[in-house]
Design a protein around this motif. Structure first.
Motif, short mmCIF file in Angstrom:
data_model
loop_
_atom_site.label_atom_id
_atom_site.label_comp_id
_atom_site.label_asym_id
_atom_site.label_seq_id
_atom_site.Cartn_x
_atom_site.Cartn_y
_atom_site.Cartn_z
N GLN A 7 0.88 -1.26 -0.14
CA GLN A 7 0.22 0.07 -0.06
C GLN A 7 0.83 1.15 0.13
OE1 GLN A 7 -2.35 -0.94 3.43
NE2 GLN A 7 -4.20 -1.68 2.41
N LEU A 8 1.96 1.32 0.65
CA LEU A 8 3.00 2.52 0.78
C LEU A 8 3.35 2.50 -0.62
CD1 LEU A 8 4.43 4.46 2.57
CD2 LEU A 8 5.92 2.57 3.07
N LEU A 9 3.96 1.36 -1.04
CA LEU A 9 4.54 1.85 -2.68
C LEU A 9 3.55 2.17 -3.62
CD1 LEU A 9 6.89 -1.54 -2.82
CD2 LEU A 9 7.43 0.96 -2.49
N LEU A 12 3.16 6.12 -2.96
CA LEU A 12 4.38 6.68 -3.53
C LEU A 12 4.56 6.71 -5.04
CD1 LEU A 12 7.14 5.41 -0.92
CD2 LEU A 12 6.08 7.62 -1.08
N ARG A 13 3.96 5.42 -5.54
CA ARG A 13 4.10 5.74 -7.12
C ARG A 13 3.05 6.72 -7.47
NH1 ARG A 13 6.34 2.09 -10.16
NH2 ARG A 13 4.83 2.02 -11.77
N ALA A 14 2.01 6.98 -6.81
CA ALA A 14 0.96 7.81 -7.22
C ALA A 14 1.52 9.13 -7.09
CB ALA A 14 -0.33 7.65 -6.61
N ASP A 15 2.22 9.18 -5.99
CA ASP A 15 2.74 10.93 -5.50
C ASP A 15 4.06 10.74 -4.82
OD1 ASP A 15 3.36 13.20 -5.13
OD2 ASP A 15 1.43 13.73 -4.01
N ALA A 16 5.29 10.40 -5.48
CA ALA A 16 6.31 10.42 -4.72
C ALA A 16 6.67 11.73 -3.72
CB ALA A 16 7.52 9.90 -5.42
N ARG A 17 5.95 12.71 -3.89
CA ARG A 17 6.02 13.73 -3.25
C ARG A 17 5.55 14.12 -1.96
NH1 ARG A 17 6.34 19.10 -6.34
NH2 ARG A 17 7.49 19.78 -4.57
N SER A 18 4.63 12.91 -1.69
CA SER A 18 3.69 12.95 -0.50
C SER A 18 4.53 12.93 0.80
CB SER A 18 2.84 11.52 -0.42
OG SER A 18 1.82 11.51 -1.55
N THR A 19 4.28 13.74 1.78
CA THR A 19 4.70 13.83 2.96
C THR A 19 4.60 12.73 3.88
OG1 THR A 19 3.04 14.75 4.20
CG2 THR A 19 4.48 16.32 3.17
N VAL A 20 5.44 12.26 4.73
CA VAL A 20 5.28 11.21 5.62
C VAL A 20 4.14 11.39 6.34
CG1 VAL A 20 6.16 9.99 7.63
CG2 VAL A 20 7.86 10.83 5.82
N ALA A 21 3.78 12.49 6.84
CA ALA A 21 2.32 12.57 7.71
C ALA A 21 1.26 12.04 6.95
CB ALA A 21 2.32 14.10 7.96
N THR A 22 1.43 12.64 5.59
CA THR A 22 0.20 12.33 4.78
C THR A 22 0.18 10.87 4.52
OG1 THR A 22 0.36 14.37 3.48
CG2 THR A 22 -0.69 12.70 2.34
N ALA A 24 1.13 8.47 6.40
CA ALA A 24 0.73 7.76 7.82
C ALA A 24 -0.63 7.81 7.97
CB ALA A 24 1.60 8.43 8.82
N LYS A 25 -1.18 8.93 7.73
CA LYS A 25 -2.87 9.18 7.76
C LYS A 25 -3.44 8.44 6.92
CE LYS A 25 -6.22 12.75 7.88
NZ LYS A 25 -6.62 14.19 7.87
N LYS A 26 -2.99 8.11 5.65
CA LYS A 26 -3.95 7.58 4.57
C LYS A 26 -3.87 5.98 4.94
CE LYS A 26 -3.52 10.52 0.60
NZ LYS A 26 -3.14 10.75 -0.83
N LEU A 27 -2.39 5.55 5.46
CA LEU A 27 -2.45 4.11 5.91
C LEU A 27 -2.79 3.82 7.12
CD1 LEU A 27 1.34 3.81 4.46
CD2 LEU A 27 -0.77 2.71 3.55
N GLY A 28 -3.06 4.90 8.13
CA GLY A 28 -3.61 4.67 9.50
C GLY A 28 -2.58 4.00 10.24
N VAL A 29 -1.24 4.62 10.10
CA VAL A 29 -0.25 4.13 11.07
C VAL A 29 0.66 5.27 11.46
CG1 VAL A 29 0.02 1.92 9.91
CG2 VAL A 29 1.47 3.79 8.96
N VAL A 34 5.89 4.60 8.92
CA VAL A 34 6.15 5.13 7.50
C VAL A 34 7.78 5.25 7.38
CG1 VAL A 34 5.86 6.77 5.75
CG2 VAL A 34 3.87 5.77 7.17
N ASN A 35 8.22 5.92 8.06
CA ASN A 35 9.63 6.36 8.33
C ASN A 35 10.56 4.99 7.94
OD1 ASN A 35 10.27 8.87 7.55
ND2 ASN A 35 10.01 9.43 9.63
N ASN A 36 10.27 4.09 8.89
CA ASN A 36 11.06 2.83 9.06
C ASN A 36 10.76 2.02 7.94
OD1 ASN A 36 12.12 3.44 11.65
ND2 ASN A 36 10.62 2.53 12.65
N ARG A 37 9.49 1.99 7.33
CA ARG A 37 9.19 1.06 6.16
C ARG A 37 9.94 1.40 4.96
NH1 ARG A 37 5.04 -3.29 6.29
NH2 ARG A 37 4.51 -3.25 8.70
#
Length: 141
Positions: A7-9, A12-22, A24-29, A34-37
């Motif tokens: 899901q993270l990939l 990122l493929r859809a928008d590699a400029r997404s912030t980590v906060a964004t 995390a919110k979309k993934l519910g984590v 997100v940083n670690n992954r």
């Protein structure tokens, strides 16, 4: 790779400029997750870079190619995950018949094409490839 990595990939493929906060919110984590992954995926060579996608007509001199790929055994999911992280792969399709996958490649020059082909051929579960350079497209009326 688990479902969260996939899901993270995808995000990122859809928008590699997404912030980590964004992300995390979309993934519910958490942002830390997100940083670690992302770090783990980069270190493992799954994420090999970040890029910008442009309209094909904005770069008429790009080199396009189609790569037919044969995959050993039950390794298709792993190969797909690795190919989706390659910056030269702009499309990936499951097929039947002699080849298991069809990858659409797009690069700026012949040296980048050579590097992309080398990266794909180094994936252990790929048993054979056949690449055709895209010369011209025709439109149906």
């Amino acid at each position: 790779m688990d479902t969260l990595d996939q899901q993270l990939l995808s995000l990122l493929r859809a928008d590699a400029r997404s912030t980590v906060a964004t992300l995390a919110k979309k993934l519910g984590v958490s942002r830390g997750t997100v940083n670690n992954r992302i770090t783990r995926l980069e270190d493992a060579g799954v994420i090999v870079g970040y890029t910008v996608r442009l309209r094909p007509e904005s770069e008429p001199n790009r080199i396009g190619a189609w790569m037919s790929i044969a995959v050993d055994g039950n390794e298709t999911r792993r190969v797909v995950s690795l190919l989706l992280g390659d910056p030269a792969v702009v499309g990936l399709h499951d097929t039947n018949g002699r080849w298991d996958l069809l990858a659409e490649l797009s690069v700026a020059n012949i040296e980048e094409m050579s590097q992309a082909l080398d990266r794909v051929r180094l994936i252990k579960a790929i048993s054979a490839t056949e690449t055709s350079i895209h010369l011209k497209s025709y439109k149906l009326d």
